[in-house]
Design a protein around this motif. Structure first.
Motif, PDB file in Angstrom:
ATOM      1  N   GLU A 169      -3.808   7.635   5.868  1.00  0.00           N
ATOM      2  CA  GLU A 169      -4.096   6.957   4.606  1.00  0.00           C
ATOM      3  C   GLU A 169      -3.619   5.512   4.639  1.00  0.00           C
ATOM      4  N   GLN A 178      -5.809   1.951   4.313  1.00  0.00           N
ATOM      5  CA  GLN A 178      -5.486   0.948   3.297  1.00  0.00           C
ATOM      6  C   GLN A 178      -5.221  -0.420   3.926  1.00  0.00           C
ATOM      7  N   GLY A 202       0.029   4.609   0.683  1.00  0.00           N
ATOM      8  CA  GLY A 202      -0.484   5.813   1.325  1.00  0.00           C
ATOM      9  C   GLY A 202       0.623   6.780   1.698  1.00  0.00           C
ATOM     10  N   TYR A 210       0.858  -1.189   0.000  1.00  0.00           N
ATOM     11  CA  TYR A 210       0.000   0.000   0.000  1.00  0.00           C
ATOM     12  C   TYR A 210       0.892   1.237   0.000  1.00  0.00           C
ATOM     13  N   ALA A 221      -8.412  -1.772   2.389  1.00  0.00           N
ATOM     14  CA  ALA A 221      -8.156  -1.943   0.958  1.00  0.00           C
ATOM     15  C   ALA A 221      -7.980  -3.416   0.602  1.00  0.00           C
TER      16      ALA A 221
END
Length: 527
Positions: free
Chosen positions: A211, A215, A206, A204, A219
């Protein structure tokens, strides 16, 4: 503190790496010529007893593991001028530097790295410890393609809830949420590193802590970016729920070997190790031995860590006060719920967060920002461990040369007195009925009474610390065969096993004793 204190009996050669909590230097044992890595706690941390206590606990953990896949402990030294962990020198380079140079390792080399790391984590898990900060910077790749795991600075016992800590790019969802530490979190971090070896990027991407938190928690697993044969490992290891991952590193090794053999044949490991050795050879100047005159045997220094009366606590390895405050502020935003927006101050937080000095790592590669926990207050200061001449606590191999048959003693600072109460031989037996558990604890207590803490857990397997079920505290009288008993009412919840974890204050060694019992009339449903 002037920052110039060094461990007696060693000559420093050069610095290998530094971070928020200290620095790592290449040194030579004067008596044997053994090249070692010395990790020094920095002056600011020395002023806080909690940091010193957990630095000492890190050394004790290394000494207890004795794993060929984990950097070995030679000795721990603590004095008014400083504290240091003298470790095996792994003549290797950190995986993050290798990835920065080559981008990807290829699937067979990535599988070799993952297997070696999982074997090191498995030894820690068997000892009841969760690493919590597995990442490429904490994996050292030697010239022959083997690897070792370093930096147990924020490790914690299984089942504890020490708060969010680690390196954001590799933190499991439950770490972000402050849930109890479990081996499944280490499996997640190892799989995230495996993904990076395969693809050249982190799972991820981010750009802020908030963020990344969203994720990792929400995510989808990016398994399709990895080669098709190893996608089952990515899917399993990066599963959002810890119970959907392999239960520990040892279980994941079994899955890895099955996938690797099926996909790449019986010789996959030999080819992967040769590939790693070739990649490491591209970075000769990053090896600790590069340009260093240190030569000698791998004879161990003879000071070993005794069993200090310290208990694990979550705090240590903090940032400076301002950085720690910012970390807590950001983490408080999501708590148990991930958020979608970057909180105010997240960019400033990134500037404060730094990696710790993680073993003999070069200072040149950029380091991943970490979220270390802040220190917990202690009810009373812990005495420093004494340094007693005896065989080393670890016999892990080194890349420095062949072993020497007779180690040479080193001089250590004057020890502080041992505590008046000593605890040993702690054991526990457990019987469970459908509604209650009965535990009987026995121990040796010399010098006074001892506080006995019983932590109860329910789970679907023996020794599974899945669901906390309460805590009891008792006082055991002094004596060579002191016993206490406790009856515990089991909460309703459907789990079929009851486990009790026992610890004492002052702490014994090992720190925990466990007992588990299947709850009668409970049917375990196979998954």
């Amino acid at each position: 503190m002037n920052g110039m204190w060094s461990v007696p009996g060693y000559s420093q050669i050069r610095e290998l790496g530094s971070g928020a909590s200290g620095r790592v230097v290449l040194a030579v044992h004067d008596g044997t010529g053994t090249a070692v890595a010395v990790k020094y706690l920095n002056d600011r941390m020395l002023e806080n007893p909690a940091f010193v206590r957990e630095f000492r606990a890190e050394a004790q953990l290394l000494g207890a593991l004795g794993s060929p896949y984990v950097v070995g402990l030679y000795e721990y030294v603590e004095a008014p001028g400083g504290a240091a962990i003298v470790m095996e020198l792994v003549d290797g380079i950190p995986l993050n530097a290798l990835l920065k140079q080559c981008g990807q390792t290829g699937p067979e080399a990535a599988l070799v790295l993952l297997k070696g790391s999982l074997l090191g984590l498995a030894d820690a898990h068997r000892a009841g410890v969760v690493h919590r900060d597995y990442k490429p910077a904490n994996v050292l790749v030697a010239a022959d393609g083997t690897s070792k795991l370093v930096d147990f600075g924020i490790a914690t016992p299984m089942g504890t809830t020490p708060g969010a800590a680690g390196t954001p790019a590799y933190m499991a969802p439950e770490q972000w949420q402050g849930r109890p530490a479990s081996p499944a979190a280490d499996v997640y971090a190892a799989t995230a590193t495996f993904f990076e070896c395969l693809t050249g990027r982190k799972p991820y991407d981010g750009q802020s802590f908030a963020e990344l938190a969203v994720q990792h928690v929400e995510a989808p697993v990016p398994e399709t970016e990895a080669p098709e044969p190893v996608r089952p490992l990515i899917r399993r290891g990066l599963a959002k729920a810890p119970e959907q991952r392999p239960e520990d590193a040892e279980a994941f090794v079994a899955e890895l070997e099955g996938v690797a053999r099926a996909a790449y044949g019986p010789e996959w490991e030999e080819r992967g190790q040769r590939k790693l050795a070739a990649l490491a050879a591209l970075l000769p100047l990053l090896f600790p031995s590069a340009g260093a005159p240190a030569q000698g045997t791998t004879a161990l220094a003879t000071t070993v860590l005794p069993q200090p009366p310290v208990t694990w606590s979550p705090g240590r390895r903090g940032l400076v006060a301002a950085g720690a405050t910012l970390v807590l502020g950001v983490l408080a935003v999501f708590g148990y719920q991930a958020v979608g927006a970057e909180p105010a101050g997240a960019k400033a937080l990134n500037a404060f967060a730094t990696s710790s000095a993680s073993g003999p790592a070069p200072a040149s590669p950029s380091a991943e920002p970490s979220i270390p926990p802040s220190p917990s207050p202690s009810p009373s200061p812990s005495p420093s461990p004494s340094a007693t001449p005896s065989p080393s606590a670890s016999a892990a191999p080194s890349h420095s040369g062949p072993p020497s048959p007779t180690p040479t003693p080193t001089k250590s600072p004057t020890p502080t007195p041992s505590p008046s109460v000593l605890v040993s031989a702690v054991s526990v037996t457990l019987k469970a009925s459908p509604t209650v558990g009965d535990a009987l604890v026995s121990l040796n207590a010399k010098g006074g009474s001892v506080t006995v803490v019983l932590e109860w857990f329910r789970g679907d397997a023996p020794n599974a610390l899945t669901v906390a079920d309460g805590t009891d505290s008792l006082t055991a009288p002094a004596g060579p065969q002191s016993t206490v008993s406790q009856r515990h009412a089991i909460a309703r919840g459907g789990a079929c096993y009851l486990t009790v974890r026992v610890s004492t204050k002052p702490a014994a060694s090992p720190q925990y004793a466990y007992a588990t019992s299947q709850i009668p009339r409970c049917v375990v449903v196979p998954r």
